[in-house]
Enzyme design. Structure first.
Site, PDB file in Angstrom:
ATOM      1  N   ASP A  12       0.871  -1.172   0.000  1.00 28.48           N
ATOM      2  CA  ASP A  12       0.000   0.000   0.000  1.00 28.48           C
ATOM      3  C   ASP A  12       0.909   1.222   0.000  1.00 28.48           C
ATOM      4  O   ASP A  12       1.743   1.377   0.892  1.00 28.48           O
ATOM      5  CB  ASP A  12      -0.872   0.037   1.263  1.00 28.48           C
ATOM      6  N   ASP A 131     -14.191  -5.256  -2.819  1.00 28.31           N
ATOM      7  CA  ASP A 131     -14.142  -5.172  -1.368  1.00 28.31           C
ATOM      8  C   ASP A 131     -15.514  -5.590  -0.848  1.00 28.31           C
ATOM      9  O   ASP A 131     -16.520  -4.948  -1.164  1.00 28.31           O
ATOM     10  CB  ASP A 131     -13.840  -3.735  -0.914  1.00 28.31           C
TER      11      ASP A 131
END
Lengths: 255, 213
Positions: A12, A131
């Site tokens: 990330d 997600d």
């Protein structure tokens, strides 16, 4: 012997640094992306995924620069996601050296963008990131969320996965939002339901805390690849250790 | 125009940058250009022909850039490396969009069957994506330093079925055994992505850069 299951460390990235949070919050600095990418490549990572979690669009150019750096030193597939809104964003990332581009929120807001990008560049480089969160009192078990897990969409995650594949997604990256950063393991029933429903490969993500979780992601969740971040970033395990463990548990890996 | 050592053919399809970076990495001191100019390809010492996406689009883009004759000329005359669709395009035709290829190698390109399962009965996904073993069916200078059954990175839903089995130099199993590398004279071509196959891929690419067929 045949196709190996893949281990994909996930980086990330924000403001040019690799960070890791819990449930998409509380970010901690984990280091320089190019250095970390090289370390994982040396350890035998099968692919790398970069997610740009920069909130503003000011620093997008920084990520392109990082991808260019990584792509000239690391020769395994690179997937890049985060903030991909237009077909032109896909082109820019591929030109910087990405091999696949992951599309998340935009897929929900504008599904045709997935279709257009797959038609233009080929399904092999279009990953749709889903997600999902378990929900009660709905006609379905898992719901798609966007905007880093904050916004419910009213979409059934399994049906959504099928729809995305029909538009040209070549791979699915499924993150269980209630697991991410928790270290309690993947949501294997969710992954199994999606993996059974589609023909394209599924990458399981969200919740890895130990090496058995990786094994379970494959054997219970039916994943073709497993993605993890924190267990590798903080040196708890190397990718090599993870692969050896998986092999000892009967999973074919590239060693 | 100065002569280039290695031309990477650009016809607008796929991860060209990845290919050129890997070639540059193994070809230190040599000039590597990404080009869609037929005359640069014509004059290059050796040619890398990558490709991703759908075969009909690839053929259309090749012709839109007037590259067909330059590719055919290169494939007949100088060290030539096809990668992925760049291998499939060398054949007569593909089931993908019922497309005619360049006809440099006899045979067709087929799609994996539906509902594939492995020996354990588990579902096999299409595209065939990831690291699979390549069995070296025949010796070849480009296999130098690459162990038999080494894993290379594959991403594809179609595979080549050469009419003349003697061109097959590498094969992969998924679950059928299919041709994943071909060679004839100055041509070498792989279904798998040498530019994304870590050390093994770089070794093969480096062998290509120094190959004197």
């Amino acid at each position: 012997m045949g196709l190996a299951k893949r281990i994909i460390p996930c980086l990330d990235v924000t403001d040019g640094r690799v960070v890791k949070g819990v449930n998409f919050l509380e970010l901690r600095d984990a280091g320089d992306p190019v250095e970390i990418a090289k370390r994982y490549d040396d350890q035998g990572a099968d692919e790398l995924t970069f997610l740009d979690i920069t909130a503003s669009s000011d620093n997008r150019g920084l990520l392109l620069h990082i991808i260019e750096e990584v792509a000239s030193q690391v020769f395994i597939p690179l997937t890049v996601g985060g903030g991909v809104r237009e077909v032109e964003d896909v082109r820019r990332l591929l030109n910087a050296g990405a091999d696949k581009v992951s599309i998340n929120t935009t897929a929900v807001l504008n599904p045709n963008m997935v279709r257009d990008a797959a038609a233009r560049f080929g399904s092999q480089c279009i990953v749709v990131a889903i997600d999902a969160k378990k929900v009660d009192n709905q006609a379905y078990e898992w719901e798609v969320f966007t905007h880093g897990g904050r916004k419910p969409t009213g979409l059934d995650a399994v049906k959504w996965a099928e729809y995305m594949v029909s538009l040209g997604a070549g791979e699915l990256l499924v993150t269980s939002m209630d697991r991410d950063g928790t270290k309690i393991g993947f949501n294997n029933p969710l992954n199994r339901a999606i993996s059974n429903a589609v023909d394209v490969p599924l990458i399981a993500s969200g919740g890895v805390g130990n090496l058995q979780h990786l094994v379970d992601g494959i054997t219970l969740g039916g994943a073709d690849a497993v993605l993890a971040a924190s267990i590798f970033h903080y040196g708890e395990y190397t990718v090599q250790q993870a692969k050896k463990y998986m092999q000892q548990h009967g999973i074919e890996v590239r060693l | 125009m100065s002569k280039v050592d290695i031309a990477v053919v650009d016809y607008g399809m796929g991860n060209l940058r990845s290919v050129s970076k890997a070639v540059e990495h193994v070809a230190r001191g040599k000039s590597v250009v990404v080009t869609s100019d037929p005359s640069v390809i014509q004059n290059a010492e050796r040619v890398v022909f990558p490709g991703q996406g759908a075969m009909p689009d690839c053929m259309r883009e090749l012709d839109a850039r007037n590259l067909r004759s330059a590719i055919i000329h290169a494939a007949k005359n100088k060290p030539f490396l096809g990668i992925c669709i760049g291998m499939q395009l060398l054949f007569d035709y593909s089931e993908e969009g019922d497309t005619a290829g360049l006809g440099l190698l006899k045979g067709g390109v087929k799609r994996f069957a539906d509902k594939l399962v492995d020996a354990k009965g588990d579902k096999l996904k299409v595209p065939h994506m990831g690291w699979n073993q390549v069995y070296q069916s025949k010796p070849h200078p480009l296999w130098a330093g690459v162990a038999d059954a080494t894993r290379f990175y594959h991403v594809h839903s179609y595979y080549a079925a050469p009419q003349d089995s003697t061109v097959t130099v590498g094969a992969t199993e998924y679950p059928i055994r299919f041709t994943s590398a071909v060679a004839r004279e100055n041509i070498f071509a792989t279904q798998f992505h040498v530019e994304k196959s870590a050390q093994a891929g770089l070794q093969l690419l480096g062998n290509f850069v120094n190959w004197k067929p």
